[in-house]
Design a protein around this motif. Sequence first.
Motif, PDB file in Angstrom:
ATOM      1  N   LEU A   3       0.838  -1.191   0.000  1.00 34.69           N
ATOM      2  CA  LEU A   3       0.000   0.000   0.000  1.00 34.69           C
ATOM      3  C   LEU A   3       0.876   1.244   0.000  1.00 34.69           C
ATOM      4  CD1 LEU A   3      -2.595  -1.110   2.702  1.00 34.69           C
ATOM      5  CD2 LEU A   3      -2.789  -1.299   0.223  1.00 34.69           C
ATOM      6  N   GLN A   4       0.486   2.218  -0.792  1.00 38.13           N
ATOM      7  CA  GLN A   4       1.232   3.465  -0.900  1.00 38.13           C
ATOM      8  C   GLN A   4       0.273   4.622  -0.701  1.00 38.13           C
ATOM      9  OE1 GLN A   4       4.631   3.772  -1.708  1.00 38.13           O
ATOM     10  NE2 GLN A   4       4.526   5.992  -1.526  1.00 38.13           N
ATOM     11  N   ALA A   5       0.417   5.309   0.423  1.00 41.48           N
ATOM     12  CA  ALA A   5      -0.425   6.467   0.712  1.00 41.48           C
ATOM     13  C   ALA A   5       0.278   7.734   0.245  1.00 41.48           C
ATOM     14  CB  ALA A   5      -0.710   6.545   2.204  1.00 41.48           C
ATOM     15  N   SER A   6      -0.507   8.686  -0.233  1.00 47.36           N
ATOM     16  CA  SER A   6       0.053   9.950  -0.696  1.00 47.36           C
ATOM     17  C   SER A   6      -0.997  11.038  -0.626  1.00 47.36           C
ATOM     18  CB  SER A   6       0.565   9.798  -2.133  1.00 47.36           C
ATOM     19  OG  SER A   6      -0.492   9.462  -3.009  1.00 47.36           O
ATOM     20  N   GLY A   7      -0.570  12.278  -0.868  1.00 43.16           N
ATOM     21  CA  GLY A   7      -1.507  13.386  -0.940  1.00 43.16           C
ATOM     22  C   GLY A   7      -1.502  14.323   0.246  1.00 43.16           C
ATOM     23  N   GLY A   8      -0.713  14.022   1.247  1.00 46.40           N
ATOM     24  CA  GLY A   8      -0.667  14.889   2.419  1.00 46.40           C
ATOM     25  C   GLY A   8      -0.036  16.226   2.117  1.00 46.40           C
ATOM     26  N   LEU A  19      -6.474  12.442   0.047  1.00 42.41           N
ATOM     27  CA  LEU A  19      -5.406  11.458   0.176  1.00 42.41           C
ATOM     28  C   LEU A  19      -5.711  10.263  -0.718  1.00 42.41           C
ATOM     29  CD1 LEU A  19      -4.899  11.445   4.056  1.00 42.41           C
ATOM     30  CD2 LEU A  19      -3.942  12.996   2.336  1.00 42.41           C
ATOM     31  N   SER A  20      -4.653   9.639  -1.192  1.00 41.65           N
ATOM     32  CA  SER A  20      -4.802   8.445  -2.033  1.00 41.65           C
ATOM     33  C   SER A  20      -4.083   7.264  -1.389  1.00 41.65           C
ATOM     34  CB  SER A  20      -4.208   8.687  -3.424  1.00 41.65           C
ATOM     35  OG  SER A  20      -4.841   9.765  -4.066  1.00 41.65           O
ATOM     36  N   CYS A  21      -4.583   6.093  -1.667  1.00 42.11           N
ATOM     37  CA  CYS A  21      -3.929   4.869  -1.230  1.00 42.11           C
ATOM     38  C   CYS A  21      -3.951   3.916  -2.416  1.00 42.11           C
ATOM     39  CB  CYS A  21      -4.634   4.270  -0.029  1.00 42.11           C
ATOM     40  SG  CYS A  21      -3.893   2.725   0.561  1.00 42.11           S
ATOM     41  N   ALA A  22      -2.788   3.689  -2.982  1.00 43.75           N
ATOM     42  CA  ALA A  22      -2.681   2.804  -4.137  1.00 43.75           C
ATOM     43  C   ALA A  22      -2.170   1.443  -3.690  1.00 43.75           C
ATOM     44  CB  ALA A  22      -1.730   3.405  -5.166  1.00 43.75           C
TER      45      ALA A  22
END
Length: 122
Positions: A3-8, A19-22
């Motif tokens: 899992l890769q979280a981003s957008g902060g 926020l996104s979680c790919a």
Amino acid sequence: VQLQASGGGLVQAGDSLRLSCAASGRTFSSYNMGWFRQPPGKEREFVVFINWSTARTLPADSVKGRFTLSRDLAKNTEYLQMNSLKPEDTAVYYCARFLSGPYYYSASYDIWGQGTEVTVSS
């Protein structure tokens, strides 16, 4: 699954952030998922849960009506839309895969993203 979280980022009170979680590996459609956050100096706390078979979401009272969770199965990504942000929303946000147990316990999740930091200034 990874899992890769981003957008902060840094925003002002009242602003919105997504926020996104790919996920890599198996698709989101196979798992229930959750978001947690850890404010500075505090314990990790539950934010929202999503049942992937029904798309039903269960948010914490502190974010109900302000945060929504959605998914794009084609992109294997889920999105945490955060509106009307408050300084108390400042935290590192994590997406995680639910395994078993109460959905609001972090111990019920087995795979975690690396976290993305959200700072809300007053």
